[in-house]
Design a protein around this motif. Sequence first.
Motif, PDB file in Angstrom:
ATOM      1  N   THR A 103      12.438  31.589 -86.513  1.00 23.87           N
ATOM      2  CA  THR A 103      13.777  32.099 -86.198  1.00 23.87           C
ATOM      3  C   THR A 103      13.985  32.238 -84.700  1.00 23.87           C
ATOM      4  OG1 THR A 103      12.946  34.336 -86.479  1.00 23.87           O
ATOM      5  CG2 THR A 103      13.996  33.305 -88.381  1.00 23.87           C
ATOM      6  N   SER A 104      12.936  32.499 -83.961  1.00 25.30           N
ATOM      7  CA  SER A 104      13.047  32.597 -82.505  1.00 25.30           C
ATOM      8  C   SER A 104      12.116  31.563 -81.869  1.00 25.30           C
ATOM      9  CB  SER A 104      12.671  33.997 -82.028  1.00 25.30           C
ATOM     10  OG  SER A 104      11.329  34.274 -82.342  1.00 25.30           O
ATOM     11  N   PRO A 105      12.486  31.040 -80.698  1.00 19.69           N
ATOM     12  CA  PRO A 105      11.616  30.039 -80.068  1.00 19.69           C
ATOM     13  C   PRO A 105      10.261  30.643 -79.683  1.00 19.69           C
ATOM     14  CG  PRO A 105      13.425  30.642 -78.614  1.00 19.69           C
ATOM     15  CD  PRO A 105      13.679  31.313 -79.928  1.00 19.69           C
ATOM     16  N   VAL A 106       9.232  29.853 -79.867  1.00 18.22           N
ATOM     17  CA  VAL A 106       7.884  30.283 -79.528  1.00 18.22           C
ATOM     18  C   VAL A 106       7.646  29.982 -78.053  1.00 18.22           C
ATOM     19  CG1 VAL A 106       5.438  29.990 -80.042  1.00 18.22           C
ATOM     20  CG2 VAL A 106       7.120  29.808 -81.868  1.00 18.22           C
ATOM     21  N   THR A 107       7.275  30.981 -77.283  1.00 18.21           N
ATOM     22  CA  THR A 107       7.026  30.794 -75.859  1.00 18.21           C
ATOM     23  C   THR A 107       5.620  31.262 -75.521  1.00 18.21           C
ATOM     24  OG1 THR A 107       7.918  32.970 -75.352  1.00 18.21           O
ATOM     25  CG2 THR A 107       9.452  31.114 -75.249  1.00 18.21           C
ATOM     26  N   PHE A 108       5.073  30.665 -74.476  1.00 16.76           N
ATOM     27  CA  PHE A 108       3.772  31.101 -73.989  1.00 16.76           C
ATOM     28  C   PHE A 108       3.930  32.423 -73.249  1.00 16.76           C
ATOM     29  CE2 PHE A 108       2.793  26.416 -73.780  1.00 16.76           C
ATOM     30  CZ  PHE A 108       1.860  26.437 -74.798  1.00 16.76           C
ATOM     31  N   PRO A 109       2.920  33.267 -73.296  1.00 15.00           N
ATOM     32  CA  PRO A 109       2.976  34.464 -72.453  1.00 15.00           C
ATOM     33  C   PRO A 109       2.844  34.071 -70.980  1.00 15.00           C
ATOM     34  CG  PRO A 109       0.949  34.424 -73.761  1.00 15.00           C
ATOM     35  CD  PRO A 109       1.774  33.262 -74.175  1.00 15.00           C
TER      36      PRO A 109
ATOM     37  N   PRO B  14      -0.515  29.954 -64.798  1.00 19.93           N
ATOM     38  CA  PRO B  14      -1.582  29.031 -64.387  1.00 19.93           C
ATOM     39  C   PRO B  14      -1.363  27.599 -64.873  1.00 19.93           C
ATOM     40  CG  PRO B  14      -2.516  31.053 -65.247  1.00 19.93           C
ATOM     41  CD  PRO B  14      -1.042  31.105 -65.506  1.00 19.93           C
ATOM     42  N   LEU B  15      -0.734  27.439 -66.030  1.00 17.69           N
ATOM     43  CA  LEU B  15      -0.467  26.096 -66.545  1.00 17.69           C
ATOM     44  C   LEU B  15       0.521  25.367 -65.639  1.00 17.69           C
ATOM     45  CD1 LEU B  15      -0.894  24.056 -68.852  1.00 17.69           C
ATOM     46  CD2 LEU B  15       1.055  25.105 -69.986  1.00 17.69           C
TER      47      LEU B  15
END
Length: 95
Positions: free
Chosen positions: A17-23, A29-30
């Motif tokens: 339901t909500s977009p998955v984001t990296f912390p 660093p990425l």
Amino acid sequence: MSAALEPAAVVLAQPPTSPVTFPSEVWGPLMTALSWLLWFAICTCIAALFVCGAVFVNQRKSTGTQVVEDATLGRILVCAAVIGGAAGIAQAVLA
């Protein structure tokens, strides 16, 4: 029994339901690593253009043996230009 599993399968098949984001601890660093990689790619492609161009000119001037065939040098020059351009575009998009 399949009627009881059907609602569960429908729920499992739905997109989040909500977009998955990296912390931010992962994303920062990425992005830094990708930025360094893109700059390295741009510098490597520029160096490849200079080296291949110099070898190309040297082979055209000399009547001795060829180090690399002219067609191969042309392909390397085109590929280095394409990769360098793509890296520059990616750097602008990430900024």
